[in-house]
Design a protein around this motif. Structure first.
Motif, mmCIF file in Angstrom:
data_model
loop_
_atom_site.group_PDB
_atom_site.id
_atom_site.type_symbol
_atom_site.label_atom_id
_atom_site.label_comp_id
_atom_site.label_asym_id
_atom_site.label_seq_id
_atom_site.Cartn_x
_atom_site.Cartn_y
_atom_site.Cartn_z
ATOM 1 N N GLU A 54 11.759 -13.304 10.569
ATOM 2 C CA GLU A 54 12.510 -13.348 9.345
ATOM 3 C C GLU A 54 12.685 -11.648 9.633
ATOM 4 O OE1 GLU A 54 14.640 -12.678 5.949
ATOM 5 O OE2 GLU A 54 13.018 -14.834 5.903
ATOM 6 N N ALA A 55 14.182 -11.215 8.540
ATOM 7 C CA ALA A 55 14.554 -9.713 9.279
ATOM 8 C C ALA A 55 13.842 -8.764 8.184
ATOM 9 C CB ALA A 55 15.864 -9.757 8.585
ATOM 10 N N ALA A 56 13.242 -9.084 7.283
ATOM 11 C CA ALA A 56 13.021 -8.054 6.185
ATOM 12 C C ALA A 56 11.098 -7.687 6.898
ATOM 13 C CB ALA A 56 12.928 -8.595 4.707
ATOM 14 N N MET A 57 11.105 -6.561 7.012
ATOM 15 C CA MET A 57 9.140 -5.851 6.895
ATOM 16 C C MET A 57 9.363 -4.643 6.043
ATOM 17 S SD MET A 57 8.703 -6.922 11.227
ATOM 18 C CE MET A 57 7.357 -6.473 11.089
ATOM 19 N N ASP A 58 9.679 -5.063 5.119
ATOM 20 C CA ASP A 58 8.436 -4.254 4.334
ATOM 21 C C ASP A 58 7.917 -4.732 4.240
ATOM 22 O OD1 ASP A 58 9.345 -5.081 0.631
ATOM 23 O OD2 ASP A 58 10.996 -6.571 2.676
ATOM 24 N N TYR A 59 6.784 -3.356 2.982
ATOM 25 C CA TYR A 59 5.125 -3.958 3.062
ATOM 26 C C TYR A 59 5.138 -4.706 1.704
ATOM 27 C CZ TYR A 59 4.382 -1.189 7.131
ATOM 28 O OH TYR A 59 3.596 -0.550 8.247
ATOM 29 N N PRO A 60 6.147 -4.861 0.701
ATOM 30 C CA PRO A 60 5.841 -5.827 -0.512
ATOM 31 C C PRO A 60 5.850 -7.061 -0.094
ATOM 32 C CG PRO A 60 6.897 -4.097 -1.507
ATOM 33 C CD PRO A 60 7.111 -3.420 0.273
ATOM 34 N N VAL A 112 1.106 6.776 4.603
ATOM 35 C CA VAL A 112 1.907 7.311 4.824
ATOM 36 C C VAL A 112 2.738 7.291 5.284
ATOM 37 C CG1 VAL A 112 0.460 9.240 3.784
ATOM 38 C CG2 VAL A 112 0.320 8.835 6.160
ATOM 39 N N ALA A 113 3.958 8.278 5.807
ATOM 40 C CA ALA A 113 4.885 7.880 6.911
ATOM 41 C C ALA A 113 4.715 8.460 8.521
ATOM 42 C CB ALA A 113 6.537 7.988 6.390
ATOM 43 N N TYR A 114 4.903 7.678 9.209
ATOM 44 C CA TYR A 114 3.943 8.445 10.550
ATOM 45 C C TYR A 114 4.900 8.749 11.054
ATOM 46 C CZ TYR A 114 -1.203 7.253 9.398
ATOM 47 O OH TYR A 114 -1.810 6.653 8.504
ATOM 48 N N PRO A 115 4.941 9.707 12.548
ATOM 49 C CA PRO A 115 6.495 9.924 13.492
ATOM 50 C C PRO A 115 6.843 8.087 14.145
ATOM 51 C CG PRO A 115 4.445 11.041 13.655
ATOM 52 C CD PRO A 115 4.057 10.409 12.798
ATOM 53 N N PRO A 116 7.765 8.295 14.726
ATOM 54 C CA PRO A 116 8.804 7.329 15.447
ATOM 55 C C PRO A 116 7.919 6.632 17.136
ATOM 56 C CG PRO A 116 10.089 8.556 15.237
ATOM 57 C CD PRO A 116 9.735 9.572 14.537
ATOM 58 N N ALA A 117 6.509 7.117 17.284
ATOM 59 C CA ALA A 117 5.956 7.121 18.149
ATOM 60 C C ALA A 117 6.058 5.954 19.103
ATOM 61 C CB ALA A 117 4.438 7.877 18.306
ATOM 62 N N LEU A 118 6.455 4.319 18.475
ATOM 63 C CA LEU A 118 6.121 3.797 19.003
ATOM 64 C C LEU A 118 7.072 2.728 19.264
ATOM 65 C CD1 LEU A 118 2.937 2.567 16.547
ATOM 66 C CD2 LEU A 118 3.264 3.468 19.218
ATOM 67 N N ARG A 119 8.111 4.173 18.811
ATOM 68 C CA ARG A 119 10.134 2.642 18.223
ATOM 69 C C ARG A 119 10.292 2.647 20.554
ATOM 70 N NH1 ARG A 119 13.870 5.119 14.579
ATOM 71 N NH2 ARG A 119 12.396 5.670 12.422
ATOM 72 N N GLY A 120 9.411 3.327 21.305
ATOM 73 C CA GLY A 120 9.403 3.570 22.913
ATOM 74 C C GLY A 120 9.064 2.174 23.217
ATOM 75 N N TYR A 121 8.246 1.782 22.824
ATOM 76 C CA TYR A 121 7.331 0.374 23.108
ATOM 77 C C TYR A 121 8.263 -0.989 22.928
ATOM 78 C CZ TYR A 121 3.085 2.763 22.911
ATOM 79 O OH TYR A 121 1.616 4.306 23.394
ATOM 80 N N GLU A 175 13.593 -8.420 15.490
ATOM 81 C CA GLU A 175 13.204 -8.014 13.580
ATOM 82 C C GLU A 175 12.502 -6.668 13.760
ATOM 83 O OE1 GLU A 175 14.110 -12.427 13.938
ATOM 84 O OE2 GLU A 175 13.450 -10.722 15.504
ATOM 85 N N ILE A 176 11.619 -6.213 14.298
ATOM 86 C CA ILE A 176 10.750 -5.429 14.721
ATOM 87 C C ILE A 176 11.266 -4.075 15.381
ATOM 88 C CG2 ILE A 176 8.676 -4.388 15.957
ATOM 89 C CD1 ILE A 176 7.103 -7.016 16.046
ATOM 90 N N ALA A 177 12.082 -4.328 16.089
ATOM 91 C CA ALA A 177 13.189 -2.911 16.410
ATOM 92 C C ALA A 177 13.592 -2.634 15.189
ATOM 93 C CB ALA A 177 13.729 -3.313 17.362
ATOM 94 N N ALA A 178 14.789 -3.546 14.511
ATOM 95 C CA ALA A 178 15.318 -3.310 13.622
ATOM 96 C C ALA A 178 14.321 -2.968 12.384
ATOM 97 C CB ALA A 178 15.977 -4.424 13.217
ATOM 98 N N MET A 180 11.339 -1.267 12.384
ATOM 99 C CA MET A 180 10.585 0.154 12.678
ATOM 100 C C MET A 180 10.800 1.357 11.239
ATOM 101 S SD MET A 180 8.657 -0.710 15.001
ATOM 102 C CE MET A 180 7.720 1.027 15.217
ATOM 103 N N PRO A 181 11.842 1.994 10.980
ATOM 104 C CA PRO A 181 11.940 2.979 9.702
ATOM 105 C C PRO A 181 10.759 2.593 8.604
ATOM 106 C CG PRO A 181 13.686 2.756 10.966
ATOM 107 C CD PRO A 181 13.180 1.807 12.082
ATOM 108 N N VAL A 182 11.362 1.174 8.263
ATOM 109 C CA VAL A 182 10.515 1.058 7.528
ATOM 110 C C VAL A 182 9.025 0.775 7.803
ATOM 111 C CG1 VAL A 182 10.347 -1.276 5.607
ATOM 112 C CG2 VAL A 182 11.784 0.196 6.636
ATOM 113 N N ILE A 183 8.298 -0.288 8.817
ATOM 114 C CA ILE A 183 7.022 -0.471 8.873
ATOM 115 C C ILE A 183 6.268 0.976 9.001
ATOM 116 C CG2 ILE A 183 6.045 -0.954 11.109
ATOM 117 C CD1 ILE A 183 7.808 -3.153 12.229
ATOM 118 N N GLU A 184 7.045 2.151 9.905
ATOM 119 C CA GLU A 184 6.261 3.676 9.986
ATOM 120 C C GLU A 184 6.397 3.964 8.046
ATOM 121 O OE1 GLU A 184 9.308 4.433 13.858
ATOM 122 O OE2 GLU A 184 9.881 5.184 12.163
#
Length: 254
Positions: A54-60, A112-121, A175-178, A180-184
């Motif tokens: 699913e495209a949406a990966m917001d926490y709610p 809290v929000a975390y830096p985008p450290a895992l996008r490279g993975y 989906e995860i790549a797109a 990532m800003p929300v997941i972080e």
């Protein structure tokens, strides 16, 4: 979304939620141990394992998946334990549907929000050439430039299936790549959860720092903090005995 899950044991329900790039099976030995006293439900979050994409990966939205699955199973209210991204899902569930959460355990993550450290993975996983005949050694080598730690590469490669039809990821990587800003991040919420909360951090981890405690207590007034000795971010995998020694008394209400 009704989530795929691995169920074991009988007793009061306990939900286990994995982190980013994980799956229900990551809880293996922990689930087996806890199944002696609980009905343990280890879930694949959306875009992970055998759950739907699913495209949406917001926490709610991810919390709503867990709520729907608990409702279908008749397993609410439940104790809910989440690690990393799963910990954020667990917190979102407690804040949005507190009646479903009997008590909450958050493993090495803060709201809290975390830096985008895992996008490279994610980018490195997407770049692995999934050609017929690809070997695990070759996939490992393809990840090595972006992921120098062998143990992390091994963890990521648990999601790569080899077999008939050629290699394939059991992750919704696009989906995860797109997302990532929300997941972080973590959503701004006005709600408060009034049930008991245990926050477990790794002794060598920087994910939950003293500067985060006020934010956690603002949302979870009954939060208690404890440290799993000798661990980094993967607290339950690196020291399962130390993790369980802190977890089990809390689950028992002691």
């Amino acid at each position: 979304m009704r989530l795929n899950l691995v169920e074991a044991g009988e007793g009061p329900p306990l939900v286990l939620l994995h982190g980013l790039f994980g799956a229900a099976g990551n809880w293996g030995a922990i689930q087996k141990h806890l199944a002696a006293t609980h009905r343990v439900l280890a879930m694949d979050l959306r875009n992970h394992g055998a759950s739907d994409r699913e495209a949406a990966m917001d926490y709610p939205a991810m919390a709503a998946d867990v709520a729907e699955t608990l409702g279908d199973l008749g397993a609410a209210p439940a104790a809910v334990l989440g690690h990393s991204m799963g910990g954020k899902v667990a917190m979102a569930l407690a804040l949005t549907q507190p009646g479903l959460v009997e008590r909450l355990v958050v493993a090495d993550i803060a709201p809290v929000a975390y830096p985008p450290a895992l996008r490279g993975y994610v980018a490195a996983m997407q770049a692995v050439p999934l050609a017929p005949g690809l070997t695990r050694r070759e996939a490992d080598a393809a990840l090595a430039g972006a992921v120098p730690e062998a143990n992390i590469r091994a963890f990521l490669l648990q999601n790569l299936r080899f077999g008939e039809g050629g290699p394939a990821w059991r992750l919704g990587l696009g989906e995860i790549a797109a997302a990532m800003p929300v997941i972080e991040g973590f959503p701004a919420v006005e709600a408060r959860y009034e049930g008991p909360v245990l926050v477990l951090n790794g002794e060598r981890s920087s994910y939950v720092r003293p500067v985060h405690h006020d934010r956690i207590r603002a949302l979870f007034q009954r939060a208690e903090f404890a440290t799993v000795p000798g661990t980094g971010h993967w607290v339950h995998a690196e020291n399962p005995q130390g993790f369980l020694a802190l977890l089990e008394p809390f689950l028992a209400g002691r």
